[in-house]
Enzyme design. Structure first.
Site, short mmCIF file in Angstrom:
data_model
loop_
_atom_site.label_atom_id
_atom_site.label_comp_id
_atom_site.label_asym_id
_atom_site.label_seq_id
_atom_site.Cartn_x
_atom_site.Cartn_y
_atom_site.Cartn_z
N ALA A 4 33.45 18.30 3.24
CA ALA A 4 34.68 18.68 3.57
C ALA A 4 34.98 20.72 3.71
CB ALA A 4 35.97 18.22 3.86
N HIS A 5 35.63 20.18 5.33
CA HIS A 5 36.11 22.12 5.23
C HIS A 5 36.24 22.56 4.00
CE1 HIS A 5 40.80 20.09 6.21
NE2 HIS A 5 39.83 19.66 6.96
N ASN A 6 36.83 23.65 4.60
CA ASN A 6 37.63 24.66 2.78
C ASN A 6 37.57 24.24 2.09
OD1 ASN A 6 39.25 24.23 6.48
ND2 ASN A 6 39.34 26.68 5.21
#
Length: 354
Positions: free
Chosen positions: A244-246
């Site tokens: 997922a993001h980051n």
């Protein structure tokens, strides 16, 4: 070293092992232990296959320390003894494996925007798309259907297999392999509000993949909401993984199939996540940790930890009993605590009476 007709002694020198038995035997192939024949070398890395040693027709067998004895040396074959048989097998397999060959040309059906920069000796196969201001490094291979969005950077000596998608502004390092269907830089799963007031949070960050990374088919790595999602140098990721993001994955970590890692989690260096591990968001997994298959990771993990959480398979009727008891565990725990208190009271009473 030529990939054909090598003496066992030459292979031993190549992998840093020693030969027990015939060191002049000629090896031309590497095969499974139960299928190997004359001219083949095979390996024994798992003790469960030791039963094949006696009957194997291989000319040579890669083994670990203290595996062979007088019984096996009388079989008339060579043994290549090494500290890590599976690693030696991998090195020898690299030696004998055929090298993939690609056409060094840019196919006329590929679309390359005029502002894109293409390095030397690059192959671009049919129906690939290279967007505005994208950069493709020297000797990289883009197989059919690859999509590089605007401003994407791909380093030197990369191989992007069919239908890989690298979205706008994401960066790929050198010697990276992306297998078929990989998606780099799709939007992170970010929303604010509830019900009919829920709105999408723009995902304006990027994904950075460092050098010597390999990513399996149909894995997806989301762009950061802000900043970067980072896959560190030398990371190996299996098929069907969701990152997922980051998220940050530290150098040389290994992630097996169907792992899911939620947003903003930091995975350290040399971490191993086995198949179907699920990791919650905003935690840290320390360097060198290993998480067993089907484990849920709800909190941060210290460096070097060895954790498992999956429930092993059991006969169906026993599994039904376990599932029936699970909801009752809190009640049973209270019963046990009450019994402990009563036992402690009885022990104290008997002590006073004595």
């Amino acid at each position: 070293m030529s990939p054909t007709g090598k003496k066992l002694s030459e292979l031993a020198e190549y992998v840093g092992g020693r030969v027990v038995g015939d060191d002049a035997v000629i090896i031309s192939r590497i095969s499974p232990i139960e299928e190997a024949g004359p001219g083949d070398i095979t390996f024994l890395a798992n003790p469960r296959y030791a039963r094949f040693l006696t009957n194997s027709k291989a000319s040579a067998i890669i083994v670990g320390p203290h595996v062979i004895d007088e019984q096996f040396t009388q079989l008339g074959r060579g043994f290549l003894e090494v500290a890590q048989p599976y690693l030696a097998f991998a090195k020898i397999l690299q030696l004998f494996a055929p090298v993939a060959e690609y056409e060094l040309e840019i196919n006329s059906s590929a679309h390359i925007e005029p502002s894109a920069k293409i390095g030397e000796s690059v192959s671009v196969y049919p129906h690939a798309y290279i967007g505005k201001h994208a950069i493709v490094g020297n000797r990289s291979i883009l197989l059919p259907g690859v999509f590089l969005g605007e401003g994407v950077e791909v380093g030197d000596d990369c191989v992007l297999h069919p239908n890989v998608v690298v979205r706008e502004r994401c960066r790929i390092g050198n010697r990276v392999i992306l297998h078929a269907g990989v998606v780099i830089g799709s939007d992170g799963f970010g929303y604010a509000g509830t019900g009919d007031q829920r709105i999408k949070i723009p995902q304006v960050g990027v994904v950075e993949i460092e050098d010597d990374v390999e990513i399996g088919s149909n894995t997806t790595i989301d762009r950061a909401t802000l900043g970067r999602t980072v896959i560190g140098r030398g990371v190996k990721i299996d098929n069907l993984v969701q990152i997922a993001h980051n998220v940050t994955i530290g150098e040389h970590s290994v992630i097996a199939a169907q792992v899911g890692i939620a947003g903003s989690t930091k995975v350290g260096k040399n971490v191993t996540l086995a198949g179907q591990v699920g990791v919650v968001n905003h935690i840290q997994i320390g360097d060198g940790a290993t998480i067993g298959p089907q484990s849920g990771v709800p909190r941060s993990v210290p460096p070097g930890a060895l954790l498992s959480g999956g429930i092993g398979v059991a006969p169906h009727h026993e599994w039904l009993k376990v599932m029936t008891l699970l909801p009752q565990l809190p009640k049973l725990w209270n019963v046990v605590r009450n019994l402990e208190r009563k036992v402690a009271q009885l022990v104290n009473r008997e002590g006073k009476e004595q």
